[in-house]
Write a protein that holds these residues in place. Structure first.
Motif, short mmCIF file in Angstrom:
data_model
loop_
_atom_site.label_atom_id
_atom_site.label_comp_id
_atom_site.label_asym_id
_atom_site.label_seq_id
_atom_site.Cartn_x
_atom_site.Cartn_y
_atom_site.Cartn_z
N GLN B 81 9.22 -30.89 -91.25
CA GLN B 81 8.18 -30.33 -90.39
C GLN B 81 8.73 -30.18 -88.98
O GLN B 81 9.46 -31.06 -88.51
CB GLN B 81 7.04 -31.33 -90.34
N LEU B 82 8.36 -29.09 -88.33
CA LEU B 82 8.76 -28.94 -86.94
C LEU B 82 7.59 -28.29 -86.19
O LEU B 82 7.13 -27.20 -86.58
CB LEU B 82 10.01 -28.07 -86.83
N VAL B 83 7.10 -28.97 -85.19
CA VAL B 83 6.01 -28.42 -84.40
C VAL B 83 6.45 -28.42 -82.94
O VAL B 83 6.76 -29.48 -82.38
CB VAL B 83 4.71 -29.24 -84.57
N GLY B 84 6.51 -27.25 -82.36
CA GLY B 84 6.91 -27.13 -80.96
C GLY B 84 5.80 -26.51 -80.15
O GLY B 84 5.28 -25.45 -80.49
N TRP B 242 6.45 -23.14 -82.26
CA TRP B 242 6.75 -23.17 -83.69
C TRP B 242 5.80 -24.13 -84.37
O TRP B 242 5.49 -25.19 -83.80
CB TRP B 242 8.20 -23.62 -83.94
N ASN B 243 5.31 -23.74 -85.54
CA ASN B 243 4.50 -24.68 -86.32
C ASN B 243 4.80 -24.48 -87.79
O ASN B 243 4.30 -23.55 -88.43
CB ASN B 243 3.01 -24.47 -86.02
N SER B 244 5.62 -25.37 -88.33
CA SER B 244 6.05 -25.19 -89.72
C SER B 244 4.90 -25.41 -90.70
O SER B 244 4.99 -25.04 -91.86
CB SER B 244 7.21 -26.13 -90.04
N ASN B 245 3.79 -26.01 -90.23
CA ASN B 245 2.63 -26.19 -91.11
C ASN B 245 1.96 -24.85 -91.45
O ASN B 245 1.13 -24.78 -92.35
CB ASN B 245 1.60 -27.10 -90.45
N GLU B 246 2.29 -23.82 -90.67
CA GLU B 246 1.70 -22.51 -90.93
C GLU B 246 2.67 -21.57 -91.64
O GLU B 246 2.50 -20.35 -91.61
CB GLU B 246 1.25 -21.89 -89.61
#
Lengths: 149, 308
Positions: B81-84, B242-246
Motif C-alpha cells: 500500500q502507498l498513500v501519499g 497517490w492512493n493505492s487503495n483506489e
C-alpha cells in the motif's frame, strides 16, 4: 653637569620603542594573522567540495533511476548508452547550476592502466558522469561516476 | 658652558623614548590595522559559519533521503500500500530563486507553472543529454516540459507532504507480520521542522509496536512526486498524490504503485535565529533531491514501456 649627562646616557638601553620598531612589529603580527586567515578559505573550499560531491551522488542516482525506468521494451535505450564510446555533451542540472551530467559507456575517471580488470574501468557499462559545470569551473572536472544496469 | 649644553641636548634626543605624537601615530596605525584585521576575521568567520551550516544541512538531507529511498526500494519485501498526501504551504523560502521577478510562484509538481510568452523559448530550457543523432535522454519529453528542464519547479512554495507505506516482508514472522512506515514533518523533542519516520509493526497476538525516529532537523519542505505508470508511455508523468487503495479505479494496467518516487527536501541553512526566518521570511536553504524507482512496478510485465 657632566654627571647629569652621563646619567641620561646610562638610560640609553632602556629607551622607548621607535616608530620603525612599532611598524616592524606590526608587520610581523600581520604576517602571522594573514597565515591564519589564509587557511580559512581553504577550509571553506574543502567543505564546498564535500557539499558538491554529496549532491553529485544524489543526482547521479536520480539520472540512473530515470534511465532504467524509461528503458524501452527491447532495451535499445540502455544499450545505446552502454555502447557510447565517449561521454555525451555535458548538460547542466537546472536546479544545481554548479553541476552537469553526461551519459557514457566508458569511464573518464578510471583508465584501467593500473589494473585492466578494474570493474570501474570496464567499457560497455552504462554510466552517469557528473562534472563541475563550465560556468562554475572551466576545466569541468569530473567529480563522480556511477555505473548502473 | 654653551658647548656642554648643546652636546647634552643632542645626546638626550638620540636616547629619548617616544614622544606623545609618535605614540599617537603608532596607535592610530595600529588601531587602523587591527580594526581591518578584525573586520576580515569577522567576515571569514561568518562565511565559515554559513558554509558549515550548508554542509551540515546537505549531509543531513542526504542521510534522510537515503533512508526514505531505502524504504521505497524494498528488496526482500513487498509494498502492499502507498498513500501519499500533498500539502502545500502558503509560503516558500521568500526568495526569487530563478530570477524571474516573482517569489515562490511554483509548486512542486514536475510541471512548468511559471512559463510566460516572455520567458526563453521552451527549447532553451529543454535539457536532455544527446545519446545519438536521433536519441535523447528522456526521449518522450523532448520539446515538452518535464522535471529536469529549466523553468520547472525552480522557485516553489514549501510542502509538508505525508506518505505512508505498508510493507509485507517476503517471509512474515510472528514478530513482523506487516509494518507501516510513515514520513512527515513534525515535532520531536520540543523542536519543530523535524522529518520523522513513524513505524508501526504488527505482530502475532501482541499489540502493535510503535516507534518514531527523527531523520533530519531543520526540514522546511518535504515534497514527493509519483510517476503514474497507468498510461501509455508518452502520457506518463508525475502526479502529486497517490492512493493505492483506489487502484481499482486507476486506468489500465491498474498498477497499484507508482513507477518512481521523486523526493525533495529543503533544509534551513540559515545561521540566524529561527524566529527571524519563520513562515515566509527570506531564509537560506539548501535543496536536495533524488529519485527512486519502485522495482515492483518497473519489473512488472504490464508496466507500459515505449518502443524506440
Amino acid at each position: 653637569m657632566n654627571g647629569t649627562t652621563r646619567q641620561i646616557t646610562d638610560h640609553g638601553p632602556n629607551k622607548g620603542i621607535s616608530l620603525i620598531e612599532v611598524l616592524v612589529g606590526l608587520a610581523i603580527l600581520m604576517a602571522g594573522l594573514l597565515t591564519v586567515a589564509a587557511a580559512f578559505p581553504r577550509i571553506i573550499a574543502a567543505q564546498h567540495d564535500a557539499e558538491l560531491l554529496t549532491m553529485a551522488a544524489a543526482l547521479a542516482q536520480m539520472k540512473s533511476e530515470e534511465i532504467r525506468r524509461d528503458n524501452d521494451r527491447s532495451g535499445v535505450y540502455l544499450d545505446r548508452i552502454r555502447n557510447l564510446t565517449e561521454p555525451t555533451v555535458p548538460v547542466t542540472f537546472p536546479h544545481e547550476p554548479r553541476l552537469s551530467y553526461s551519459l557514457s559507456g566508458v569511464s573518464v575517471l578510471h583508465t584501467g592502466d593500473a589494473d585492466p580488470a578494474d570493474p570501474r574501468a570496464m567499457p560497455g557499462v552504462a554510466r552517469v558522469i557528473i562534472r563541475l559545470a563550465p560556468t562554475f569551473d572551466p576545466d569541468q572536472d569530473v567529480i563522480y561516476e556511477l555505473r548502473f544496469n | 658652558m654653551s658647548c656642554d649644553s648643546i652636546s647634552r641636548i643632542s645626546r638626550t634626543e638620540a636616547d629619548r623614548g617616544m614622544s606623545m605624537v609618535e605614540l599617537l601615530v603608532a596607535l592610530t596605525i595600529a588601531s587602523a590595522f587591527l580594526s581591518g584585521v578584525y573586520m576580515t576575521f569577522i567576515q571569514i568567520i561568518r562565511a565559515h559559519d554559513a558554509a558549515e551550516a550548508r554542509r551540515e544541512a546537505i549531509r543531513n538531507a542526504r542521510v534522510a533521503l537515503d533512508q526514505v529511498a531505502d524504504d521505497f526500494k524494498q528488496l526482500d519485501a513487498v509494498i502492499s500500500q502507498l498513500v501519499g498526501i500533498d500539502i502545500v504551504l502558503p509560503f516558500g523560502d521568500g526568495l526569487d530563486n530563478d530570477g524571474d521577478g516573482m517569489i515562490d510562484e511554483e509548486v512542486v509538481d514536475g510541471l512548468n507553472n511559471d512559463f510566460t510568452p516572455d520567458s526563453p523559448a521552451p527549447l532553451n530550457s529543454d535539457r536532455h543529454a544527446q545519446i545519438d543523432d536521433d536519441l535523447f535522454e528522456r526521449p518522450l519529453f523532448v520539446n515538452r516540459f518535464d522535471l529536469g528542464d529549466a523553468d520547472v519547479d525552480e522557485d516553489v512554495l514549501f510542502g509538508r507532504d505525508l506518505v505512508t507505506l505498508r510493507i509485507l516482508p517476503s517471509v512474515p514472522t510472528p514478530e513482523v507480520i506487516t509494518k507501516t512506515v510513515r514520513y512527515f514533518i513534525g515535532e520531536f523533542d520540543n523542536q519543530d521542522n523535524v522529518l520523522l519516520r513513524q513505524t508501526e509493526i504488527f505482530r502475532e497476538s501482541q499489540e502493535p509496536l510503535f516507534g518514531v525516529a527523527p531523520l533530519a532537523f531543520g526540514v522546511l519542505s518535504f515534497d514527493l512526486l509519483y510517476w503514474d505508470p497507468n498510461a501509455a508511455p508518452e502520457s506518463q508523468g508525475w502526479v502529486t498524490t497517490w492512493n493505492s487503495n483506489e487502484a481499482h479505479v486507476f486506468n489500465p494496467p491498474q498498477l497499484s504503485l507508482p513507477a518512481s518516487v521523486y523526493l525533495r527536501l529543503a533544509m534551513t541553512a540559515d545561521t540566524r535565529p529561527e524566529e527571524l526566518t519563520a513562515n515566509g521570511q527570506p531564509v537560506d536553504t539548501i535543496v536536495a533531491w533524488t529519485m527512486v524507482n519502485i522495482e515492483q512496478t518497473i519489473n512488472d510485465g504490464n508496466f507500459p514501456r515505449p518502443t524506440l
